[in-house]
Write a protein that holds these residues in place. Sequence first.
Motif, PDB file in Angstrom:
ATOM      1  N   ILE A  43      54.256  46.952   6.071  1.00  0.00           N
ATOM      2  CA  ILE A  43      54.987  45.683   6.121  1.00  0.00           C
ATOM      3  C   ILE A  43      56.402  45.877   5.573  1.00  0.00           C
ATOM      4  CG2 ILE A  43      55.097  43.355   5.155  1.00  0.00           C
ATOM      5  CD1 ILE A  43      52.010  43.362   5.251  1.00  0.00           C
ATOM      6  N   GLY A  44      56.491  46.593   4.468  1.00  0.00           N
ATOM      7  CA  GLY A  44      57.799  46.861   3.876  1.00  0.00           C
ATOM      8  C   GLY A  44      58.698  47.622   4.834  1.00  0.00           C
ATOM      9  N   ALA A  47      60.153  45.451   7.399  1.00  0.00           N
ATOM     10  CA  ALA A  47      61.231  44.637   6.844  1.00  0.00           C
ATOM     11  C   ALA A  47      62.514  45.446   6.683  1.00  0.00           C
ATOM     12  CB  ALA A  47      60.808  44.046   5.506  1.00  0.00           C
ATOM     13  N   GLY A  50      63.459  46.632  10.560  1.00  0.00           N
ATOM     14  CA  GLY A  50      63.571  45.512  11.493  1.00  0.00           C
ATOM     15  C   GLY A  50      65.000  45.082  11.796  1.00  0.00           C
TER      16      GLY A  50
ATOM     17  N   TYR B 120      62.453  53.923   4.507  1.00  0.00           N
ATOM     18  CA  TYR B 120      62.988  53.145   3.386  1.00  0.00           C
ATOM     19  C   TYR B 120      64.347  53.667   2.939  1.00  0.00           C
ATOM     20  CZ  TYR B 120      58.616  50.636   2.671  1.00  0.00           C
ATOM     21  OH  TYR B 120      57.542  49.829   2.821  1.00  0.00           O
ATOM     22  N   LEU B 146      65.453  36.133  10.173  1.00  0.00           N
ATOM     23  CA  LEU B 146      64.768  35.876   8.904  1.00  0.00           C
ATOM     24  C   LEU B 146      64.035  34.533   8.939  1.00  0.00           C
ATOM     25  CD1 LEU B 146      64.123  36.885   6.105  1.00  0.00           C
ATOM     26  CD2 LEU B 146      66.252  35.882   5.290  1.00  0.00           C
ATOM     27  N   MET B 149      61.065  34.665  11.269  1.00  0.00           N
ATOM     28  CA  MET B 149      59.856  35.254  10.700  1.00  0.00           C
ATOM     29  C   MET B 149      59.223  34.348   9.656  1.00  0.00           C
ATOM     30  SD  MET B 149      60.873  39.252  10.748  1.00  0.00           S
ATOM     31  CE  MET B 149      59.541  39.857   9.837  1.00  0.00           C
ATOM     32  N   TRP B 177      67.944  45.651   0.201  1.00  0.00           N
ATOM     33  CA  TRP B 177      67.751  46.430   1.428  1.00  0.00           C
ATOM     34  C   TRP B 177      68.141  47.892   1.179  1.00  0.00           C
ATOM     35  CZ3 TRP B 177      71.141  47.687   5.975  1.00  0.00           C
ATOM     36  CH2 TRP B 177      70.396  47.951   7.129  1.00  0.00           C
TER      37      TRP B 177
END
Lengths: 301, 310
Positions: A43-44, A47, A50, B120, B146, B149, B177
């Motif tokens: 999920i992270g 995010a 995305g 990440y 955003l 969602m 982020w």
Amino acid sequence: MSILTEVTRVTEGATRPAPLMARKRRNARSNASRALSYAALTIGAIAFIGPLLWMVTTSLKTKGEIFTYPVTLLPANPQWQNYVELFTEQPFLLYIGNTLMYTVIGVFGSLVGSTCAAYAFARFRFRLRGPAFAVMMATVMIPSWVTLIPAYIMFSRIGWLDTYLPLLVPAFFAAPVNTFLLRQFFRSIPKEIEEAARIDGAGNLRFFLTILLPLSKSALLVIAIFSFVFYWNDFMGPLIYLSSQEQFPIQLGILNFVGENSQDYALMMAGATVAILPCVVLFFIAQRWFIQGIVITGVKG
Amino acid sequence: MVSVTNTRSKSGLSLRKREARAGLLWVQWWFVGFLLFTLIPIVAAIYLSFTDWQGVGDPGWIGVENYVEILTKDPLFWQSLKVTALYTVLAVPAGLVLGFGLAVLMNQQLRGVTVYRTLYYLPSILSGVPVLILWSFVFNRDFGILNWMLGFIGVDPIPWLNSSVWVVPAIVLTTLWGVGGSVIIYLAGLQGVPTELYEVARLDGAGWWRTLFTVTLPMMSPVLFFQLVLALIGSFQVFAQAYILTNGGPNYASYFISLYIYNEAFVGLRLGYASALAVLLFLLILFVTAIVFGTARFWVYYGDTLESEK
């Protein structure tokens, strides 16, 4: 040296046997917590990535598709001409050219400045070496705003405004983080190698150029890629010092262009995609060094 | 860069002296830059902060008047301080917890951890105008992804950047982020914790949380401390987000100190006043950093043997 082994472990992605779980006790409970971890990480990850994917799909939409509700993820018909428009209606090539010039010279300057300073701090003993190094590291705390106003006045007096000189000349004078990273690396090179070179008659400069630098390729690469990302993305410096459009790097060019087309999100996203792309490509090519660099500067501070 | 001749010719000098000389020769490169682009500008900024200079003519000395005005009759300064403090209070702890949490999740024997790590990490190397333009669209009330969602879990559309309540949290999101860089750092730190410690904790019957608080966190505290200091210093200097996303609005709800300094200096041309603001910002950073360093001995564990040299 321990830095290097540690880094390799991280970069190879080798995880140690999970210490919390003895292998025989790997029961249903740990399977459940594993599944949960995967779910959370996935999920992270959606995010985090995305927005980037959405940027690309939006850049291929028509103006009408952008303002539909509910939001559509994919364009019905990819509008590749959005990208053509960037280069035909906007001086995007000029912006990219300026950015490339700025980035290449900036990277070169960062390498020259930090290698010289790091050599001094790593391999010579002299009075005030410790304090000088501490002062250099302490400058990290100084907000750029304090030095910016006098620097701006200074550069305007010598007629450097609206050129890249106020941005590029300081690039040649050893940024603290880069110097720190290189100093760590230089110190890890054994004294015996230096002694052997000395016996062969090499002076400081020759030892530096023909032995130290070639042995430090990976550290230099780390500095080069981080400097690349810095100069490519630099927005504040150009904003302060550059004023005419012919000088703009892509960061300012896009801003300019957003002002003109504040509703045309498809075109804006196409521009953003083009501006981001080089860093993304570099990231995937040089991921290993990105990871090494951040680990060395971040853990061993 | 003429060190070769310098170290070898004057054989009268002792080895030690020659080394010192060569060292100074190589370090002066940095020192010239430090003088020109850091030390002299700082002294000049302090001087300017005691003047009413507007960029033309000679700076007129007005003593501490700028400081008095800022601290006693400038509501914008206090507003910008409030905004910056709110941002710091939200972004710094959130960044530490999220970064550390993700690293702990990844530090298990999971397959595909390298893929997650890549995903990440990538956003953290992207910054500047293109990213912020992307965010301005992400935050769009009606057409942004955003709110779209959030709509799935029943949240009504939030006017992120147009709401004085949500604008700072939105800017915090853009910062979070980029947390991937610190995830990598924590991950490296976690893998450096000696396995024996975990063995001992397990034999003592410590559960997961107990191990986290008695082994992992103490062992990681130097890394966390360093990241905390960097995050604090950075959070006082947020500029691009405010300048591009909101220009300080709505109604000064995202008017960060940096944006105020920029506007005073480069829009209003009140260079003396802007210098005073910048000096105050510097003092504030020094003060907060000093406090954090002061607390270090209560929670940062440097082990029984100190690192050779910092």
